[in-house]
Design a protein around this motif. Structure first.
Motif, PDB file in Angstrom:
ATOM      1  N   ASP A  17       4.025  32.237  19.904  1.00  0.00           N
ATOM      2  CA  ASP A  17       4.399  30.924  20.251  1.00  0.00           C
ATOM      3  C   ASP A  17       3.203  30.376  21.123  1.00  0.00           C
ATOM      4  O   ASP A  17       3.056  29.242  21.048  1.00  0.00           O
ATOM      5  CB  ASP A  17       5.738  30.883  20.712  1.00  0.00           C
ATOM      6  CG  ASP A  17       6.881  30.900  19.808  1.00  0.00           C
ATOM      7  OD1 ASP A  17       6.413  30.612  18.587  1.00  0.00           O
ATOM      8  OD2 ASP A  17       7.809  31.300  20.363  1.00  0.00           O
ATOM      9  N   ARG A  20       0.052  29.540  18.979  1.00  0.00           N
ATOM     10  CA  ARG A  20       0.663  28.291  18.161  1.00  0.00           C
ATOM     11  C   ARG A  20       0.577  27.023  19.006  1.00  0.00           C
ATOM     12  O   ARG A  20      -0.156  25.823  18.530  1.00  0.00           O
ATOM     13  CB  ARG A  20       1.875  28.371  17.459  1.00  0.00           C
ATOM     14  CG  ARG A  20       2.392  27.411  16.346  1.00  0.00           C
ATOM     15  CD  ARG A  20       3.396  28.117  15.811  1.00  0.00           C
ATOM     16  NE  ARG A  20       3.385  29.117  15.107  1.00  0.00           N
ATOM     17  CZ  ARG A  20       4.345  30.241  15.416  1.00  0.00           C
ATOM     18  NH1 ARG A  20       5.277  30.099  16.204  1.00  0.00           N
ATOM     19  NH2 ARG A  20       4.143  31.341  14.622  1.00  0.00           N
ATOM     20  N   LEU A  65       2.230  27.122  10.945  1.00  0.00           N
ATOM     21  CA  LEU A  65       2.389  25.909  12.265  1.00  0.00           C
ATOM     22  C   LEU A  65       3.734  25.179  11.817  1.00  0.00           C
ATOM     23  O   LEU A  65       4.270  25.261  10.627  1.00  0.00           O
ATOM     24  CB  LEU A  65       1.447  24.736  12.377  1.00  0.00           C
ATOM     25  CG  LEU A  65       0.222  25.198  12.862  1.00  0.00           C
ATOM     26  CD1 LEU A  65      -0.857  24.278  12.818  1.00  0.00           C
ATOM     27  CD2 LEU A  65       0.169  26.037  14.130  1.00  0.00           C
TER      28      LEU A  65
ATOM     29  N   LEU B  71      -7.012  28.868  12.962  1.00  0.00           N
ATOM     30  CA  LEU B  71      -5.944  29.533  13.603  1.00  0.00           C
ATOM     31  C   LEU B  71      -6.325  31.092  13.845  1.00  0.00           C
ATOM     32  O   LEU B  71      -6.727  31.771  13.196  1.00  0.00           O
ATOM     33  CB  LEU B  71      -4.754  29.582  12.506  1.00  0.00           C
ATOM     34  CG  LEU B  71      -4.193  28.200  11.870  1.00  0.00           C
ATOM     35  CD1 LEU B  71      -2.975  28.652  10.892  1.00  0.00           C
ATOM     36  CD2 LEU B  71      -3.828  27.316  13.119  1.00  0.00           C
ATOM     37  N   LEU B  75      -1.197  34.755  13.549  1.00  0.00           N
ATOM     38  CA  LEU B  75      -0.122  33.764  13.516  1.00  0.00           C
ATOM     39  C   LEU B  75       0.422  33.686  11.974  1.00  0.00           C
ATOM     40  O   LEU B  75       1.433  33.266  11.914  1.00  0.00           O
ATOM     41  CB  LEU B  75      -1.005  32.344  13.934  1.00  0.00           C
ATOM     42  CG  LEU B  75      -0.299  31.380  14.281  1.00  0.00           C
ATOM     43  CD1 LEU B  75       0.219  31.670  15.519  1.00  0.00           C
ATOM     44  CD2 LEU B  75      -1.154  29.972  14.435  1.00  0.00           C
TER      45      LEU B  75
END
Lengths: 383, 209
Positions: A17, A20, A65, B71, B75
């Motif tokens: 998190d 992100r 995302l 990213l 993730l």
């Protein structure tokens, strides 16, 4: 993120998190930039010759995302399209287009979205949208890629237009105004024009405070010490270079504290940009500078600028007759942090060569074989 | 002293971004590096690469382009990441192969289906392939052929090698794939695989690409 939920523990989820959140803002800016570029391209080369109703059928964001970003991109795209009617894409509201509909017929029971079955849309009586616009943004290695396609909502569902754009994540976003989109090249030229248009002369207004070291600063004794001197200054700041890597300034100043002192000063400085090769419009800039000043001060406090320790007789004599006056020159160097061509914060050290043996003023440090007796701070405004 | 420095220096300060004393393995792994040519680095290399001198260089120099992904690692699922990282290249290759399959197919209408364990990745594959086909000047439709419930019951019990030809035949029979249509199907043969397979269905005939 079923994979994450199944395979990792709470600590790792928390770490994900955080990661992100960290990347989301950067991805969002780059995605905005891509959307602006897409809309700008459509204004230059419209798909349709006249305004055409279009349903924004879907905006998808990079896998990993959240849907929050999806809403942001959807809003930004809608905003950019509404503000740029030259695209000839007229966004329309069509709830039946994106709703999931179940219908049964001879071929069986079918579960579908309206945009996937235009005949069903017709039957539902919703024919507001003639075309459906799909947008997809995906992170592919170091690149953020935007894909767009426009599908005509007829039974054949032909794709009438598609486009792919990519931007490197390391490229700073252009942050274009949606109402006034321009190409990346034009945006850069405008940036350079703004730098050029700053002109070669600027007029600063500066407030400075000079603090003089006491003779007991490092354990010494004696002397009465000078009070802080507050100057208000203005003059001209000149640059030969539109990039403003080099600056020179010529400033006049006046100081007054009733019953204590008055002063006049003239100052010249040469500054060099330390952060980059040219001034930035969006980041703070740091300059290093060297310069010199000539000052004349008078009033009771000016007595501190005498070389020898004041005696009681001198103080009485000063009070009875003319105020003491001191005129001296200084050499200074320091750092100047400037924010957006509007505000500057600077600090400097100053030496007064004629007072190096003064018994009233000490020094903050020895550097380059000189005593630096003054520490000054300044706030500068440009209008 | 000199010999010790020769041994220690590459270990202390290895070539960027290799891991060393001052760069952890995790940090080094955050970069994707590929060897490139000085003459034509890559269409994706934004850095300006100086061409080698006309008379050649005294020593051979490698050009390695390292990029940091948008990213960070972990993730998303590793099998998705490896696919999405090269999504553009992969779908362009598939589109080029499909385009070059048979000249007469170029005048047909192309439909695209993608099958992956992740619905989101399937949608990305489909979108990217549709755009890649459009770039080849092909007519592409957003339609998706459908199978009836009974067909689904049968086809989903088959392995991929048999299921796709069977589905192709049924698409043609039930009229959801018209005579002028060509269906390009992209799939990941195994959930753990990092490669993609593709096949073309037209007039009830299935061809693996």
């Amino acid at each position: 993120m079923a994979w994450a939920e199944d395979a990792v523990d709470a600590q790792l989820r928390e770490e994900l998190d955080r990661a992100r959140t960290r990347v989301a803002s950067q991805v969002q800016l780059t995605a905005y930039d891509l959307i602006d570029e897409l809309v700008y391209g459509l204004t230059q080369d419209p798909i349709f010759g006249r305004p055409t109703p279009v349903v924004l059928a879907g905006v998808s964001v990079p896998v990993g995302l959240g849907t929050g970003m999806q809403a942001l991109l959807e809003n930004h795209l809608s905003d950019a399209l509404v503000r740029n009617p030259d695209t000839h894409l007229q966004l329309v509201h069509c709830p039946a287009c994106t709703a999931v509909v179940v219908h049964s017929g001879p071929e069986g029971t079918v579960l579908t979205r309206g945009i996937d079955d235009p005949e069903l849309l017709d039957r539902l009586g919703d024919s507001t949208g003639q075309h459906a616009l799909f947008i997809d943004v995906e992170a592919e290695g170091a690149w953020l890629v935007l894909r767009a396609r426009l599908t005509r909502l007829t039974p054949d569902l032909p794709i009438v237009w598609s486009h792919t754009l990519a931007a490197s994540a390391s490229t700073p976003a252009l942050l274009r105004d949606s109402a006034e989109l321009k190409s990346a090249e034009d945006a850069r030229n405008e940036y350079l024009d703004m730098l050029h248009d700053r002109g070669h002369v600027a007029i600063p207004l500066r407030f400075s405070v000079r603090n003089y070291a006491g003779v007991d600063t490092f354990g010494g004794v004696g002397g009465i010490g000078a009070p802080p001197f507050l100057f208000i200054q203005s003059g001209a700041e000149i640059t030969p270079d539109p990039r403003q890597a080099w600056l020179s300034s010529f400033i006049l100043g006046y100081a007054v504290v009733p019953q204590a002192y008055q002063g006049l000063m003239g100052q010249a400085r040469f500054s060099r940009l330390l952060t980059g090769k040219q001034r930035s419009l969006i980041h703070p800039d740091l300059y290093g500078f060297v310069g010199g000043a000539v000052m004349t001060v008078w009033g009771p406090s000016a007595a501190s600028f005498r070389e020898r320790t004041l005696t009681a007789d001198e103080i009485v004599a000063d009070a009875a007759g003319d105020d003491p006056r001191a005129t001296f020159s200084t050499i200074q160097f320091g750092l100047d942090l400037r924010l957006g061509y509007r505000v500057g914060l600077s600090s400097f050290l100053e030496t007064i060569p004629s007072l190096r043996d003064s018994e009233n003023i000490g020094n903050y440090m020895w550097l380059f074989g000189l005593e630096w007796q003054t520490f000054g701070t300044e706030v500068t405004f440009w209008f | 002293m000199g010999a010790a420095a020769t041994i220690l220096l590459p270990w202390l300060w290895p070539v960027y971004p290799a891991p060393g004393v001052f760069r952890s393995k995790d940090k080094a792994r955050a970069y994707h590096c590929e060897r490139a040519q000085h003459e034509a680095p890559s269409h994706r290399t934004t850095a300006r690469v100086e061409p080698p001198p006309a008379r050649g260089e005294f020593r051979k120099a490698d050009l390695i382009v390292c990029t940091q992904p948008v990213l960070p690692e972990r993730l998303r699922a590793p099998e998705d990441e490896v696919l999405l990282r090269t999504l553009d290249d992969r779908t362009r290759q598939i589109a080029a192969a499909a385009h070059a399959l048979r000249p007469e197919l170029q005048a047909r209408t192309w439909l695209v289906e993608a099958h992956d364990g992740s619905t989101a990745v399937s949608a990305k594959l489909r979108f990217a392939t549709q755009n890649a086909l459009m770039e080849h000047g092909l007519a592409v439709s957003d339609r998706t052929p459908v199978l009836g419930y009974g067909d689904m019951q049968v086809v989903t019990r088959m392995g991929p090698a048999a299921a796709h030809p069977a589905a192709c035949s049924r698409y043609s029979d039930n009229g959801s794939l018209l005579e002028n249509d060509v269906l390009l199907v992209i799939l990941r043969p195994d959930a753990r695989a990092t490669t993609l397979a593709a096949g073309v269905c037209e007039q009830g005939r299935w061809t693996w690409l």
